[in-house]
Design a protein around this motif. Structure first.
Motif, short mmCIF file in Angstrom:
data_model
loop_
_atom_site.label_atom_id
_atom_site.label_comp_id
_atom_site.label_asym_id
_atom_site.label_seq_id
_atom_site.Cartn_x
_atom_site.Cartn_y
_atom_site.Cartn_z
N UNK A 52 -21.36 -13.48 5.12
CA UNK A 52 -21.58 -13.86 6.52
C UNK A 52 -20.27 -13.93 7.30
N UNK A 53 -19.15 -14.15 6.60
CA UNK A 53 -17.85 -14.29 7.27
C UNK A 53 -17.09 -12.98 7.37
N UNK A 54 -17.67 -11.87 6.96
CA UNK A 54 -16.96 -10.58 7.02
C UNK A 54 -16.54 -10.22 8.45
N UNK A 55 -17.39 -10.41 9.48
CA UNK A 55 -16.91 -10.12 10.85
C UNK A 55 -15.69 -10.96 11.25
N UNK A 57 -13.47 -12.05 9.12
CA UNK A 57 -12.36 -11.52 8.34
C UNK A 57 -11.76 -10.29 9.01
N UNK A 58 -12.61 -9.41 9.54
CA UNK A 58 -12.11 -8.23 10.26
C UNK A 58 -11.31 -8.66 11.49
N UNK A 59 -11.83 -9.66 12.19
CA UNK A 59 -11.11 -10.18 13.36
C UNK A 59 -9.78 -10.80 12.95
N UNK A 60 -9.75 -11.43 11.79
CA UNK A 60 -8.52 -12.03 11.29
C UNK A 60 -7.47 -10.95 11.01
N UNK A 61 -7.90 -9.82 10.43
CA UNK A 61 -6.97 -8.73 10.14
C UNK A 61 -6.37 -8.18 11.43
N UNK A 62 -7.20 -7.94 12.43
CA UNK A 62 -6.71 -7.42 13.70
C UNK A 62 -5.75 -8.40 14.36
N UNK A 109 -11.57 -17.64 9.29
CA UNK A 109 -12.32 -17.70 8.02
C UNK A 109 -12.17 -19.04 7.30
N UNK A 110 -10.96 -19.59 7.30
CA UNK A 110 -10.74 -20.87 6.63
C UNK A 110 -11.47 -21.99 7.36
N UNK A 247 -11.48 -13.17 -1.88
CA UNK A 247 -10.43 -12.84 -0.90
C UNK A 247 -9.44 -11.83 -1.47
N UNK A 248 -9.09 -11.98 -2.74
CA UNK A 248 -8.16 -11.05 -3.37
C UNK A 248 -8.75 -9.64 -3.41
N UNK A 249 -10.02 -9.52 -3.82
CA UNK A 249 -10.66 -8.20 -3.84
C UNK A 249 -10.82 -7.61 -2.45
N UNK A 250 -11.18 -8.46 -1.49
CA UNK A 250 -11.33 -7.99 -0.12
C UNK A 250 -9.99 -7.50 0.44
N UNK A 251 -8.92 -8.22 0.11
CA UNK A 251 -7.58 -7.84 0.57
C UNK A 251 -7.15 -6.52 -0.07
#
Length: 432
Positions: A52-55, A57-62, A109-110, A247-251
């Protein structure tokens, strides 16, 4: 802790309901009272929350990448308005608004996980105390108290006393060994995730204070997990270890598939893309065509990794197009070979001794000046004149006397008139 639990009581019931639903599923496979059924229920809760937090996470990367790009501009604003804090804040907000950057996006995300974390902590604490909570009734409470993971109860903590651990049908040694291993794994996964981000997915051409802050966090976060982990129940450690591994795998996926421009990961990704395009002579997916299209659109603003990628295409006779495709081009290969063969030669810098020697040679050369009677320097010296101003076709008068040699005093007098006579002592280069 009761105050924190009351703040997050609104989400305690949903969290307990999700755990019970997963427990009923895994209970049919492993048994309702086993640690696997309850442990996997917590793991499934983490996976559901992170999906549910993937959107976010994408915003966090940007947001993180935008902050890296804006660091030089932010530093310039701080230097320019260092004596005017209000103007500095206004310019910062203006910069964020123009670039569409939100500094708090990197923490979303946190912050979004915090309610679930504290709700789960409160649920497990209630199980350890023998109190029903949410949708967990007395039967489920007894089942959860009997569940052990490698001999450690879900509600046991590293700091618990031996009497409390024995009331949960376990030994203190088993609890401390299991919790210690899980705390080490939790801290190591956090450190590896942050180190992977710093060494591979950071633009190395930009040296900013932001990079130093991230490097400090790489060591601070594992220490925080190690210190606070001794107060977490085993079930919470399962939750936090699972979210760190996620988080490690997603990163790792983001670094391999969508690296930061200018980073080491981008260089590795473009080399893999170049190898794929070279072997198939085409860009085989829409996402890869989008990446090639973005590189072509940058034009002269490409970084070193992108220039190397374009040159690699040209060397095999391919040229990237504006729509992200590639075409065969003989001129591209020729230009690449010509550009790679011609290297600009930089002139060698002379040493100080060589510059002084060159200056001395320039001053040692005698200057030939003409006096009022039309004679040169060489005629005014003690050496006999080697040339004559008389024309060779005109006959000379045999009775004419050779011109008298000027006296030494006259020579010195002429020398005082400002004309240089003969070899002079060179001046020191610093006095020129």
């Amino acid at each position: 802790m009761d105050t924190i639990a009351s703040l997050f009581s609104f989400i305690t019931t949903p969290v307990s309901w999700v755990i019970v639903q997963f427990h009923s599923l895994y209970g049919m496979i492993f048994g309702p009272d086993t640690g696997w059924a309850w442990g996997l229920s917590i793991v499934s809760l983490v996976v559901l929350i992170r999906i549910c937090l993937i959107p976010l996470f994408v915003k966090q990367i940007k947001s993180t990448r935008n902050m890296q790009v804006l660091q030089p501009k932010m530093k310039a604003i701080q230097e320019r308005y260092k004596n005017d804090k209000q103007r500095q804040s206004e310019e910062m907000m203006k910069l964020y608004k123009e670039t569409g950057t939100n500094p708090l996006s990197s923490c979303l995300p946190i912050l979004a996980q915090s309610p679930f974390f504290f709700a789960l902590y409160h649920v497990l604490s209630s199980i350890a105390s023998g109190k029903t909570i949410g949708v967990i009734n007395q039967g489920l409470l007894d089942s959860a108290r009997q569940a052990h993971i490698f001999g450690a109860p879900l509600a046991a903590k590293f700091t618990d006393s031996s009497a409390k651990v024995e009331s949960l049908n376990a030994s203190l040694a088993d609890v401390r060994v299991v919790t210690a291993i899980m705390i080490v794994m939790m801290s190591a996964s956090q450190f590896y995730t942050q180190r992977q981000l710093m060494t591979k997915n950071v633009d190395l051409t930009v040296k900013t204070p932001y990079m130093q802050q991230q490097k400090m966090l790489m060591y601070i976060f594992p220490v925080i997990f190690a210190v606070t982990g001794v107060n977490f129940p085993v079930g919470v450690l399962v939750y936090w270890l699972t979210t760190n591994v996620w988080t490690m795998g997603q990163q790792m996926y983001v670094i391999n598939q969508n690296p930061t421009p200018g980073s080491k990961a981008q260089d590795q990704y473009l080399q893999r893309l170049l190898k794929s395009i070279t072997s198939h002579s085409e860009v085989r997916s829409r996402r890869k065509r989008g990446i090639v299209q973005a590189i072509v659109a940058k034009g002269p603003d490409r970084n070193d990794n992108e220039r190397k990628f374009v040159m690699g295409l040209a060397k095999v006779g391919l040229a990237a197009q504006a729509d992200g495709t590639v075409i065969k081009s003989e001129t591209a290969a020729t230009d690449a070979e010509a550009g790679g063969g011609q290297k600009r030669q930089q002139p060698k810098r002379l040493t100080k001794a060589q510059r002084q020697a060159a200056a001395q040679l320039g001053t040692d050369k005698p200057e030939e000046t003409t006096d009022a009677e039309g004679s040169t320097d060489s005629e005014a010296t003690d050496e006999p004149a080697k040339t004559s101003l008389q024309k060779k076709d005109e006959p000379q008068d045999p009775t004419s006397k050779p011109p008298a040699r000027p006296a030494a005093g006259a020579t010195r007098q002429k020398a005082k008139s400002g004309q240089r006579k003969g070899q002079q002592r060179p001046k020191h280069p610093s006095k020129k």
